[in-house]
Structure formats: structure tokens, C-alpha cells
Design an enzyme around this catalytic site. Structure first.
Site, short mmCIF file in Angstrom:
data_model
loop_
_atom_site.label_atom_id
_atom_site.label_comp_id
_atom_site.label_asym_id
_atom_site.label_seq_id
_atom_site.Cartn_x
_atom_site.Cartn_y
_atom_site.Cartn_z
CG ASP A 48 -1.84 1.20 1.23
OD1 ASP A 48 -2.74 1.20 0.39
OD2 ASP A 48 -1.63 2.15 2.03
CE1 TYR A 69 0.09 7.56 2.91
CE2 TYR A 69 0.57 5.31 2.27
CZ TYR A 69 -0.29 6.24 2.80
OH TYR A 69 -1.53 5.85 3.25
CE LYS A 77 -3.96 4.44 0.08
NZ LYS A 77 -2.64 4.44 0.74
CG HIS A 116 -4.88 9.24 0.07
ND1 HIS A 116 -3.51 9.32 0.02
CD2 HIS A 116 -5.16 8.74 1.29
CE1 HIS A 116 -2.99 8.89 1.15
NE2 HIS A 116 -3.96 8.55 1.95
P1 NAP Z 1 -0.37 0.60 11.95
O1 NAP Z 1 -0.04 -0.31 10.86
O2 NAP Z 1 -1.62 0.39 12.74
O3 NAP Z 1 0.83 0.64 13.01
C1 NAP Z 1 2.14 0.84 12.61
C2 NAP Z 1 3.01 0.93 13.88
O4 NAP Z 1 2.96 -0.30 14.59
C3 NAP Z 1 4.46 1.19 13.56
O5 NAP Z 1 4.95 2.07 14.56
C4 NAP Z 1 5.11 -0.18 13.68
O6 NAP Z 1 6.45 -0.05 14.09
C5 NAP Z 1 4.27 -0.82 14.77
N1 NAP Z 1 4.20 -2.28 14.67
C6 NAP Z 1 3.93 -3.00 13.54
N2 NAP Z 1 3.93 -4.31 13.82
C7 NAP Z 1 4.19 -4.43 15.14
C8 NAP Z 1 4.33 -5.54 16.02
N3 NAP Z 1 4.18 -6.79 15.58
N4 NAP Z 1 4.60 -5.29 17.33
C9 NAP Z 1 4.74 -4.02 17.78
N5 NAP Z 1 4.63 -2.94 17.00
C10 NAP Z 1 4.36 -3.14 15.69
O7 NAP Z 1 -0.41 2.11 11.45
P2 NAP Z 1 -0.28 2.89 10.06
O8 NAP Z 1 1.09 2.79 9.50
O9 NAP Z 1 -0.85 4.25 10.33
O10 NAP Z 1 -1.34 2.15 9.10
C11 NAP Z 1 -0.97 1.11 8.21
C12 NAP Z 1 -0.97 1.60 6.78
O11 NAP Z 1 -2.25 2.09 6.40
C13 NAP Z 1 -0.05 2.80 6.51
O12 NAP Z 1 1.32 2.44 6.54
C14 NAP Z 1 -0.59 3.25 5.18
O13 NAP Z 1 -0.09 2.40 4.14
C15 NAP Z 1 -2.09 3.06 5.38
N6 NAP Z 1 -2.82 4.29 5.79
C16 NAP Z 1 -3.78 4.78 4.93
C17 NAP Z 1 -4.50 5.92 5.28
C18 NAP Z 1 -5.54 6.44 4.33
O14 NAP Z 1 -6.05 7.55 4.54
N7 NAP Z 1 -5.90 5.70 3.32
C19 NAP Z 1 -4.27 6.57 6.51
C20 NAP Z 1 -3.31 6.04 7.36
C21 NAP Z 1 -2.59 4.89 7.01
P3 NAP Z 1 7.69 -0.76 13.29
O15 NAP Z 1 7.65 -0.25 11.88
O16 NAP Z 1 8.89 -0.31 14.05
O17 NAP Z 1 7.45 -2.25 13.39
#
Ligand code: NAP
Length: 276
Positions: free
Chosen positions: A46, A51, A75, A108
Site C-alpha cells: 500500500d 507517502y 492513491k 485517497h
Molecule cells: P499501523 O499499521 O496500525 O501501526 C504501525 C506501527 O505499529 C508502527 O509504529 C510499527 O512499528 C508498529 N508495529 C507493527 N507491527 C508491530 C508488532 N508486531 N509489534 C509491535 N509494533 C508493531 O499504522 P499505520 O502505519 O498508520 O497504518 C498502516 C498503513 O495504512 C499505513 O502504513 C498506510 O499504508 C495506510 N494508511 C492509509 C490511510 C488512508 O487515509 N488511506 C491513513 C493512514 C494509514 P515498526 O515499523 O517499528 O514495526
């Protein structure tokens, strides 16, 4: 290597039940992290213009050597809404990715005050017809917006990627998606590692299955019928996050996690929040 199961989208494309978020994966380390996720078994990546890592994603895809097995998502940002602007935006993304096709292309944010998401959607339909894009979908759309999109164009999105985690389970929106054959994708599925992972109920459910709190939460998404896209820069945590297909939560456990509901965590109400 983990084999991540797939479901079939409303356009016939086979789509993984779990993918990799790439927000903040940039530069050479970002590329390495994305390559390692593909080695772990991730097939859905994704990305987004905003980004600023499409080049890294494209480079990782080429290094993986299995381009045809991967679903590369990017997006259209708010600043590129409009028919001609969206066509140009897709061309820019293809160039930065260095690929000849975007596998999943999403709007997006709807940015309702701009008022151009229908024109944007029409351009995405055209991009799909000309083969520049395979599947088309949206992100952060409400049932009212989806209804209008379908009514005015006759084309339902394959996917709606939305904020979804146990603090914000989105039951009503998921029911709408199920009724209209739209696949739900969960962004911030771990609630960005907030206090969610130390909630006692999460720990109890994880312990009952001999898994980590993160795995319990990601399994919950899978059982809701939503594709979570957890982001991790670490190969070890990527492997942990993908390893959620060997156990099942009970209905009571699924309900107990949804009972953590408290609402959106970042004020991203699509009727008011806008991103350019
Ligand atoms: P998330 O995936 O809920 O959380 C990411 C965080 O969790 C990072 O700090 C990561 O650290 C940590 N983490 C991951 N696996 C872990 C584990 N097994 N144990 C402990 N910590 C862990 O948050 P997000 O990055 O906001 O959301 C995921 C994706 O959604 C984004 O990367 C993006 O691609 C997408 N997104 C889309 C939108 C939209 O508007 N469409 C908005 C926000 C996000 P480490 O990297 O150090 O493991």
C-alpha cells in the site's frame, strides 16, 4: 514463508487477506523493508503519492523478481482531483513507480469541499479501460458517498480503505460494503501501536491462543472480512503480523475486541477532514 490467503474482488481480481502498509518506509532502508516483506510472503503493498515513497515501492517490486504476483496500490491525492488531473496524476505515479500498471488505484480522500471526486472516479474508470490500472477503489468514503458514486457511474469500487481497528470497528460501513460487494481494507489496523496492544482484553485473547496481542488484533480484522495493512519496518515484526492464518477467534472474542469501540483516533471524518 507465509502463504497469505486471498479473496476475489468484485472485478474478479484475487486479493490478499492481509497486506503491508508503507507509510514512512522511505529511502534505502524503506526499500529494504518492503523487499523483506515480499520475502516474508506479503503480496499486497500500500503506497500513495503523499507517502513520497512510490520510487521505493517500485524498486522493491523490481528487486523482488515476482512483479506479477504483487498488487501495488497507490492513491490520487486531493490536489489532483478532477478528470484530467487524475489522468496526469496516474501517469506521474506510473513514472515514479517505474511500472507499466498500477494494480489497485484509490481516491485517497473524498475532500468534499473540492467537489471533484466524481470526475476523479470517471477518470479512474477510463484508466482501467485503457489498462493503466487494474482495480479501482476509494479510501475514506462514507456510505452516502459510495451510494452517489454507484448511482452516478454504475461502477462500484472494488475496495474502500478506511480507518478500522478495535477502537473504531466501523460496523455500519462494513455492512454497507458487504451489501454492495466492496472489499473493506483497514488502515492503521494496529491503531498505530497505541495503547490498544496493552488493553487487558487483547492480552487475554492473545494468551488464550498462544499468540501476540498484535496477532490477535490482526486476526480480528481477518475474521471481520477486512484486509488489514499493518506497517512494519522490521522483518521480524512483518513475519509476526502475517502469521495469523493458523488460529481462529471465537465469536465472543471478536465481539469483545469490537467492544473496545471509542471512535476515530485522529479526527479523520471524511465529511470534514481534507488532505491535499
Ligand atoms: P499501523 O499499521 O496500525 O501501526 C504501525 C506501527 O505499529 C508502527 O509504529 C510499527 O512499528 C508498529 N508495529 C507493527 N507491527 C508491530 C508488532 N508486531 N509489534 C509491535 N509494533 C508493531 O499504522 P499505520 O502505519 O498508520 O497504518 C498502516 C498503513 O495504512 C499505513 O502504513 C498506510 O499504508 C495506510 N494508511 C492509509 C490511510 C488512508 O487515509 N488511506 C491513513 C493512514 C494509514 P515498526 O515499523 O517499528 O514495526
Amino acid at each position: 514463508m507465509v502463504t497469505i490467503p486471498t479473496v476475489t474482488l468484485n472485478d474478479g481480481v484475487s486479493f490478499p487477506e492481509l497486506g503491508l502498509g508503507t507509510y514512512n518506509l522511505r529511502g534505502p532502508e524503506g526499500t529494504d523493508a518492503i523487499v523483506s516483506a515480499v520475502e516474508v510472503g506479503y503480496r499486497l503493498l500500500d503506497s500513495a503519492v503523499s507517502y513520497e515513497n512510490e520510487a521505493e515501492v517500485g524498486e522493491a517490486v523490481r528487486r523482488s523478481g515476482i512483479r506479477d504476483e504483487l498488487i501495488v496500490t497507490t492513491k490520487v491525492p486531493g490536489r489532483d482531483h478532477g478528470y484530467d488531473e487524475t489522468i496526469a496524476s496516474a501517469e506521474g505515479s506510473l513514472e515514479r513507480l517505474g511500472l507499466d500498471r498500477i494494480d489497485l488505484y484509490l481516491i485517497h480522500w473524498p475532500n468534499p469541499s473540492v467537489g471533484k471526486w466524481l470526475d476523479t472516479w470517471r477518470a479512474m474508470i477510463a484508466l482501467r479501460e485503457r489498462g493503466a490500472v487494474r482495480s479501482i477503489g476509494v479510501s475514506n468514503f462514507t456510505p452516502a458517498m459510495l451510494t452517489r458514486l454507484i448511482d452516478e457511474t454504475g461502477v462500484a469500487p472494488a475496495v474502500n480503505q478506511v480507518e478500522l481497528h478495535p477502537y473504531f470497528p466501523q460496523a455500519e460501513l462494513r455492512a454497507f460494503h458487504a451489501e454492495h460487494g466492496i472489499r473493506t481494507e483497514s488502515w492503521s489496523p494496529l491503531a498505530r501501536r497505541s495503547e490498544l496492544l496493552s488493553e487487558p482484553v487483547v492480552g487475554e485473547i492473545a494468551a488464550a491462543h498462544g499468540v501476540s496481542p498484535t496477532q490477535a488484533v490482526l486476526r480480528w480484522h481477518v475474521q471481520l472480512g477486512s484486509t488489514p495493512i499493518p506497517k512494519s519496518a522490521s522483518a521480524e515484526r512483518q513475519a509476526e503480523n502475517a502469521d495469523v492464518f493458523g488460529f481462529s477467534l471465537t465469536d465472543a472474542e471478536v465481539a469483545a475486541l469490537a467492544a473496545l469501540e471509542r471512535g476515530r483516533l485522529w479526527n479523520g471524518d471524511p465529511d470534514t477532514h481534507e488532505e491535499m
